[in-house]
Enzyme design. Structure first.
Site, mmCIF file in Angstrom:
data_model
loop_
_atom_site.group_PDB
_atom_site.id
_atom_site.type_symbol
_atom_site.label_atom_id
_atom_site.label_comp_id
_atom_site.label_asym_id
_atom_site.label_seq_id
_atom_site.Cartn_x
_atom_site.Cartn_y
_atom_site.Cartn_z
ATOM 1 N N ASP A 1 0.812 -1.208 0.000
ATOM 2 C CA ASP A 1 0.000 0.000 0.000
ATOM 3 C C ASP A 1 0.849 1.262 0.000
ATOM 4 O O ASP A 1 0.666 2.143 -0.843
ATOM 5 C CB ASP A 1 -0.939 -0.012 1.210
ATOM 6 C CG ASP A 1 -1.885 1.164 1.223
ATOM 7 O OD1 ASP A 1 -3.018 1.014 0.738
ATOM 8 O OD2 ASP A 1 -1.497 2.247 1.711
ATOM 9 N N VAL B 1 -5.045 2.528 -0.578
ATOM 10 C CA VAL B 1 -4.900 1.901 -1.899
ATOM 11 C C VAL B 1 -5.446 0.480 -1.871
ATOM 12 O O VAL B 1 -6.164 0.052 -2.783
ATOM 13 C CB VAL B 1 -3.432 1.929 -2.353
ATOM 14 C CG1 VAL B 1 -3.285 1.247 -3.713
ATOM 15 C CG2 VAL B 1 -2.920 3.362 -2.427
ATOM 16 N N ASP B 2 -5.126 -0.267 -0.818
ATOM 17 C CA ASP B 2 -5.667 -1.620 -0.685
ATOM 18 C C ASP B 2 -7.191 -1.591 -0.580
ATOM 19 O O ASP B 2 -7.884 -2.428 -1.179
ATOM 20 C CB ASP B 2 -5.093 -2.291 0.562
ATOM 21 C CG ASP B 2 -3.715 -2.898 0.333
ATOM 22 O OD1 ASP B 2 -3.510 -3.480 -0.744
ATOM 23 O OD2 ASP B 2 -2.866 -2.792 1.216
ATOM 24 N N ILE B 3 -7.711 -0.661 0.199
ATOM 25 C CA ILE B 3 -9.155 -0.599 0.416
ATOM 26 C C ILE B 3 -9.882 -0.259 -0.878
ATOM 27 O O ILE B 3 -10.902 -0.881 -1.225
ATOM 28 C CB ILE B 3 -9.478 0.414 1.528
ATOM 29 C CG1 ILE B 3 -8.989 -0.108 2.880
ATOM 30 C CG2 ILE B 3 -10.975 0.708 1.578
ATOM 31 C CD1 ILE B 3 -9.034 0.913 3.997
#
Length: 425
Positions: A172, A200-202
């Protein structure tokens, strides 16, 4: 959308195991969610993949998570820990409402079981290092898409699998840095800052869910599955509004502005008498309401502040005047007054304040029940309730139950366990 089940002949494995029977019966309880009957195989770890699968589980999908003998590494990302130290709060918040099996996919026996699970899945989610599934004999393009033409296969990588950076690992914070997000986060005279959540991951997970649902819709029309190709790079680039648009049109490289908005004034944090307070006056009507509430309505007619462009040009002067006024108010009183005046504003709540607010609880976004204490489901449909979350389970908790449903005898399961296929015997 309906979930169409292929025939046993389509999913039967060479070992005689029927892929569709290779799962425990789906929970079809009333109100479980619109994805009830959808079978999702979660081969992912850490954040983006597990969160994608959890969001599908929240809407009723039957999710089986496969973890290697050592478990998803986020089980150890604590403190704090739950389950008497068995796994972290970090892990628990990304893996609720899933069945869990332990399987060593480095072994031939483990990969046989994996093949049977894939045969029974509608959706597979994985975020292995690029090429891993192909090395194990499960390449989507050349193997799985032909063996299971209705399969929807979601692959999550850092930068994609081809191109100049194809196959590189993605994290991330690395993507926040590479993708430009970190460059616009922070104060002008300070260092670039990582956004305080793994944004970013979410966002990748949310986009992956969108992609999977689009593929399911297409499958209803075409009868065929497809690859959902997600990369963290794609997600971070999609987040760059309005900075990307401003550079494309204006040519000026966006810079850090702290809590200021790059174009709207005032749109920032001020210091109230008892803590931080955010104010947005994005148009002249809101600006008049703000200045009236603060007892300085004449500012709205001041030539320096009449339009947003004027306010932007004289930001420092305006912020100094407003800051002096706001400092005299308590956060609660000012929030109430500005709410009544139609000005978007809020105290800068801490995480505990946000979770325990009356509105958060009213929306079902923080749940405290006998069985589950955690964040609720953030998607609400008017006619179709979602599944009530159930806590994440220990590593391998459902291995025996899932294998039994697949047709494995107790003796065979015991042999596999002794051979270390599920971890240390």
């Amino acid at each position: 959308m309906s979930v169409t089940t292929p025939s046993a002949a389509e999913t039967a494995d060479a070992t005689g195991i029927d892929g569709r029977a290779a799962w425990r019966a789906a929970d079809t309880a009333t109100g479980n969610g619109v994805l009830t009957g959808l079978r999702v195989l979660d081969l992912s770890r850490v954040l983006a993949g597990p969160y994608t699968a959890q969001m599908l589980a929240d809407q009723g999908a039957e999710v089986v998570k496969v973890e290697g003998p050592g478990g998803d590494e986020t089980r150890g990302w604590g403190p704090p820990f739950v389950d008497e130290g068995a796994s972290s709060a970090y892990y628990a918040s990304l893996n609720h409402s899933k069945d869990n099996i332990a399987l060593d996919l480095r072994t031939d026996e483990g990969r046989v079981i994996l093949g049977q699970l894939i045969a029974g899945a509608d959706v597979v989610i994985e975020n292995f290092k690029a090429g891993t599934m192909a090395r194990w004999g499960f390449d989507f393009d050349t193997v799985l898409s032909k063996r299971h033409p209705r399969l929807i296969y979601c692959r999550i990588t850092g930068f994609g699998v081809d191109g100049p950076m194809g196959g590189l690992p993605g994290y991330d914070a690395v993507l926040q840095s590479f993708g430009g997000l970190m460059s616009v986060n922070g104060y002008p005279d300070g260092n670039p800052l990582r956004v305080g959540v793994p944004i970013v991951d979410i966002v990748t997970a949310n986009l992956a869910v969108n992609g999977i649902l689009l593929a399911l819709l297409d499958r209803e029309r075409s009868g065929r599955g497809q690859l959902v190709d997600m990369a963290l790079l794609d997600a971070v680039i999609s987040l760059l509004h309005p900075h990307a648009a401003n550079w494309i049109v204006g040519g000026e490289v966006p810079r850090r502005t702290g809590d200021f908005h790059p174009t709207v004034v005032p749109y920032q944090v001020f210091r109230a008498a008892d803590g931080d307070f955010f104010v947005s006056a994005a148009n002249s009507r809101q600006f008049l309401a703000l200045t009236t509430t603060l007892g300085v309505p004449e500012l709205a007619d001041d030539p320096r502040f009449r339009s947003n462009g004027d306010r932007h040009a004289h930001r420092e002067e305006l912020v100094a005047i407003l800051g002096e006024r706001i400092a005299c108010w308590s956060r609660a009183d000012l929030a109430l007054r500005l709410e009544r005046a139609g000005v978007p504003a809020s105290p800068v709540n801490t995480v505990d304040e946000a979770l325990q607010s009356a509105q958060t609880r009213h929306r079902g976004l923080f749940l405290e029940t006998e069985d589950y204490r955690g964040v609720g489901v953030p998607i609400a449909l008017s006619r179709s309730p979602h599944r009530t979350p159930r806590p994440a389970v220990p590593h391998g908790a459902d291995t025996t139950a899932v294998l039994t449903a697949m047709g494995y005898s107790a003796e065979r399961i015991a042999d596999l366990r002794a051979a270390g296929i599920f971890g240390n015997p």
